[in-house]
Design a protein around this motif. Sequence first.
Motif, PDB file in Angstrom:
ATOM      1  N   GLU A 317       0.824  -1.202   0.000  1.00 39.46           N
ATOM      2  CA  GLU A 317       0.000   0.000   0.000  1.00 39.46           C
ATOM      3  C   GLU A 317       0.862   1.257   0.000  1.00 39.46           C
ATOM      4  O   GLU A 317       1.979   1.258   0.500  1.00 39.46           O
ATOM      5  CB  GLU A 317      -0.917   0.016   1.248  1.00 39.46           C
ATOM      6  N   GLY A 318       0.300   2.321  -0.562  1.00 34.00           N
ATOM      7  CA  GLY A 318       0.901   3.647  -0.454  1.00 34.00           C
ATOM      8  C   GLY A 318       2.351   3.700  -0.880  1.00 34.00           C
ATOM      9  O   GLY A 318       2.757   3.145  -1.897  1.00 34.00           O
ATOM     10  N   ARG A 319       3.156   4.411  -0.070  1.00 36.77           N
ATOM     11  CA  ARG A 319       4.565   4.579  -0.438  1.00 36.77           C
ATOM     12  C   ARG A 319       5.304   3.241  -0.419  1.00 36.77           C
ATOM     13  O   ARG A 319       6.250   3.049  -1.170  1.00 36.77           O
ATOM     14  CB  ARG A 319       5.246   5.585   0.497  1.00 36.77           C
ATOM     15  N   GLY A 320       4.855   2.303   0.427  1.00 39.53           N
ATOM     16  CA  GLY A 320       5.474   0.986   0.444  1.00 39.53           C
ATOM     17  C   GLY A 320       5.328   0.272  -0.881  1.00 39.53           C
ATOM     18  O   GLY A 320       6.239  -0.430  -1.336  1.00 39.53           O
ATOM     19  N   TYR A 321       4.165   0.463  -1.531  1.00 35.40           N
ATOM     20  CA  TYR A 321       3.953  -0.174  -2.829  1.00 35.40           C
ATOM     21  C   TYR A 321       4.824   0.474  -3.902  1.00 35.40           C
ATOM     22  O   TYR A 321       5.348  -0.204  -4.788  1.00 35.40           O
ATOM     23  CB  TYR A 321       2.486  -0.090  -3.219  1.00 35.40           C
ATOM     24  N   VAL A 322       5.005   1.789  -3.816  1.00 34.85           N
ATOM     25  CA  VAL A 322       5.891   2.472  -4.766  1.00 34.85           C
ATOM     26  C   VAL A 322       7.309   1.919  -4.641  1.00 34.85           C
ATOM     27  O   VAL A 322       7.969   1.636  -5.647  1.00 34.85           O
ATOM     28  CB  VAL A 322       5.880   3.997  -4.517  1.00 34.85           C
ATOM     29  N   LEU A 323       7.781   1.746  -3.408  1.00 32.24           N
ATOM     30  CA  LEU A 323       9.125   1.198  -3.209  1.00 32.24           C
ATOM     31  C   LEU A 323       9.222  -0.235  -3.734  1.00 32.24           C
ATOM     32  O   LEU A 323      10.237  -0.619  -4.327  1.00 32.24           O
ATOM     33  CB  LEU A 323       9.484   1.235  -1.724  1.00 32.24           C
ATOM     34  N   ARG A 324       8.179  -1.014  -3.528  1.00 28.88           N
ATOM     35  CA  ARG A 324       8.189  -2.390  -4.033  1.00 28.88           C
ATOM     36  C   ARG A 324       8.267  -2.400  -5.559  1.00 28.88           C
ATOM     37  O   ARG A 324       8.995  -3.204  -6.153  1.00 28.88           O
ATOM     38  CB  ARG A 324       6.948  -3.122  -3.537  1.00 28.88           C
ATOM     39  N   ARG A 325       7.525  -1.497  -6.218  1.00 26.14           N
ATOM     40  CA  ARG A 325       7.589  -1.405  -7.681  1.00 26.14           C
ATOM     41  C   ARG A 325       8.991  -1.037  -8.135  1.00 26.14           C
ATOM     42  O   ARG A 325       9.518  -1.604  -9.106  1.00 26.14           O
ATOM     43  CB  ARG A 325       6.607  -0.337  -8.182  1.00 26.14           C
TER      44      ARG A 325
END
Length: 951
Positions: A317-325
């Motif tokens: 979710e959120g910024r965590g998902y951006v980092l995962r991408r």
Amino acid sequence: MTAPKTADEIRQSFLDFFEERQHTIVPPSPVVPLDDPTLLFTNAGMNQFKDVFLGTGSRDYLRAADTQKCIRAGGKHNDLDDVGHDTYHHTFFEMLGSWSFGDYFKEDAIRWAWELLNGVYGIPAERLHATYFAGDEADGLPADDEARRLWLDTTGIKAEHVHAFDKKDNFWEMADTGPCGPCTEIHVDLTPDLSGGPLVNADDPRVFEVWNLVFIQFNRDASSRLHTLPSKHVDTGMGFERLVTVLQGQKSNYDTDVFSPLMEAIRRQTGAPAYAATMPSGRPSDEQMRDVTYRILADHLRCLSFAIADGALPDNEGRGYVLRRILRRAYRYGRQYMGVDRPFLHLLVPALVDQMGGVFPELKTNQDRVTEAIHEEEESFARTLDTGLKLFQVAADSEAVRQAETIDGETAFKLHDTYGFPIDLTQIIAGERGLKVDKDGYDRLMEAAREKARSAGKAGETHAAQAILDAVAQLESSFFEITQTDDHPKFSTFETDSEIVGWVDAGGSFHQTDLPDGQDVGLVLKSTCFYAEQGGQVGDCGRIRANGGSFEVIDTRRARDTVLHIGRMVDGRLSCGAAVKAVVAEDRRRSIMSNHTATHLLNHALRDVLGDHVQQKGSLVDDEKTRFDFSHKKSLSSEQLQEIQVKVSRQIDQGLVVHDQEIPLPDAKSVHSLRAVFGEKYPDVVRVVSIGVPVDDLLADRDNTEWASYSIELCGGTHTPDTTSVADFALVSEEAVAKGVRRIVGITGATARQAQKNAEQLLDRAEALTDDDAESLQQGVSELLEATSRDLLPITAKQQIATKIQDVQQRIKGLQKADAAERGAEALDAAAELLESATDVGGTKVVVGPMPDAPVDKLRESIDWLRHKSGSAAVLLFAPGSGSKVPMLAGLTQDLVAKGLDAKLILREAGKIVGGGGGGRPDMAQGGGKDASKVPEAVEHVREWLVGRLS
């Protein structure tokens, strides 16, 4: 051009330049803006001064400068897709910034910018261009001729190098409403023949903006009208990487010493040929895609490392998902274009720390955390990447996809949902194969999944409170000026006299009239003793009363300095301006206070037992529990949980006084062992909560290492007067909530006492399970398991009961094994008796009869024994069943099978009498009858049938 300087020298010379001009050099804010939910990441240097520009905060200085860590990936500012495919976009970059808060304005800002670029850095005047605001008729704004004049009068720039541009390029706005103003940008012309004038703002890499000077002089209201601000500010930002490129005479940011150490580290770890700075064109070559990968890896490593060091983690979710991408994009490029088939990104972290850890020490402090987080994500993605690529290939090879040349939305969603492929990664892979992706179909499935998750997460949420809070967020600043609430009484009392200021409806309208009946509103008082939800502590409930009526408060929320009492009228009438008494639900608040004080004791005990790496990652304090999230990478052992609980309980029993005091933030930060939430932004004056030692004593001896023995935190919540008031404490659960983050839940007071009482009773019941009867023991275990899942219990008691249950279950297995052995012996005895009375037909024994109760495997063993003892035998055994049912087993020796007999036929004959039948092999078959009362008749019938077949 002057001789190139190192990146570190260029950065330091910027800071020195502005420090000489009385600017305070401030530390950068974290790239994870935990105090600003409107931002995924810090994306500009001005973010930490947002409150100053909005007029809601201030600083003790009027001039500032810094180098700010920035991330632009996700949300409005998103450069992710361009990174690697050109030489100047980045997800992570440094922004060199300078600010004036109501001090100097355009003249000094422009003059100093020229002095630094032309005088200090030595960029020739003929290579510098400036832009200014050309005006906007719709806003009634004339051209910023003042800026143009200052460029010509105070600098050495040529007149033909000063260009006017419209609102799109030269008018800065923080948002749709709020502070704004014209800006002047400085561009550098790197064309060989200095012909770049027409290329300013033309998106040509040879002529690009290097510094933007924003002059904040207006405020835009909700109707889009502009008003001149009483104080005018300057906000400047210069891209550090681009500046280094210019000063080092390189063609791209990636050719500078900002990136060269990382490029070399990538080459060493991957074994790829050295970076050649090629650019993709047409159908990219292997070398070009390898260089794209170099740029992606170097950029993404910086982004991931700084974000994780500042408290973020890859997530869904959120910024965590951006980092995962970002991480999965980098890993996939490294695998595909450099042939690296193992986790490797985490091995690059030391090179980054060596390069930038001196400027940003948080990288060194959190190096292990960064390395571990990246490594875990790499391993996780590696496990699913192969399977996902195979699924993609199957889809790509299908007839439907070949005809439509499109990957359907369902496949794209499955790749994301099951295998962790971000949609942009799927689109990239598809594009490389000349395919499109049904993004609309994917979006529909994603939204359906999100809606399902939202629906599941809304259970228990106060919808009215959130709706009103959302509406209030859109109101103009004038609302907050007249509705500021004094809520200091919340620290000292459960009821206070006050006055109604007005109320807000769910549509965001502010009223100063009678409160409506039957409608949820946000009531605003002049002062209140209600605590508004903040810092993990839930908002208060209660009543607001006057002689004329009563208002029930179901939740309390905060919007800036305004406290909103969410609820509705339950009796009579209340009017704006009326004198009222605000009364908090006292029992509920006392439970919350008890749990909050226990939270501080728990936080301290966790660090004491597990180590100083423990950082608070979130908390929830309500009237039922304290829920605390903290950084730790593995589950806690029984011994650690017991030790933590004992430490908290010991401090409760000591009756330590809970001290609190408001002091300046710098004073608080100077106290040894004081704890604050990692990455949180605090006001200039903070409240210190110290358990066991007065705050004045802390300030009098700030470096005393003995303070590490006490819980000392920055906190705005409500607490018990002493630890004795917490009464009791118990930990009830501990689990993982994300990689490297654990969640622990505790209870206090009467709830903890009841949990301990439950534990004592269940442990007594567990100790009483000593029967020699397996069935009785199993019943006891089932009842104990049901009670354990139903009753609230300390986690240590749960573990003790679970251990006891395991012991009892082992005893049950032993009893069952002994019982089975006993019944097996009885079965063999019965088989021997049947053999003695068996009919002999030409040397073949016909053994038919009932058996005692025994497991099926023991009956099979009996048939095997009978066949072995007889040499030649036809056997049918009946066993006791439940109710009227009767199990049947039939067996034949191989000589009879060779003659055409079949064990299944024996069961069929028996079934004619007892009903039912069976199946199996010719030499062994199993079945069941329906009427146990007819077993004697079936025995005689089958015996006669077998004798007849064998004669």
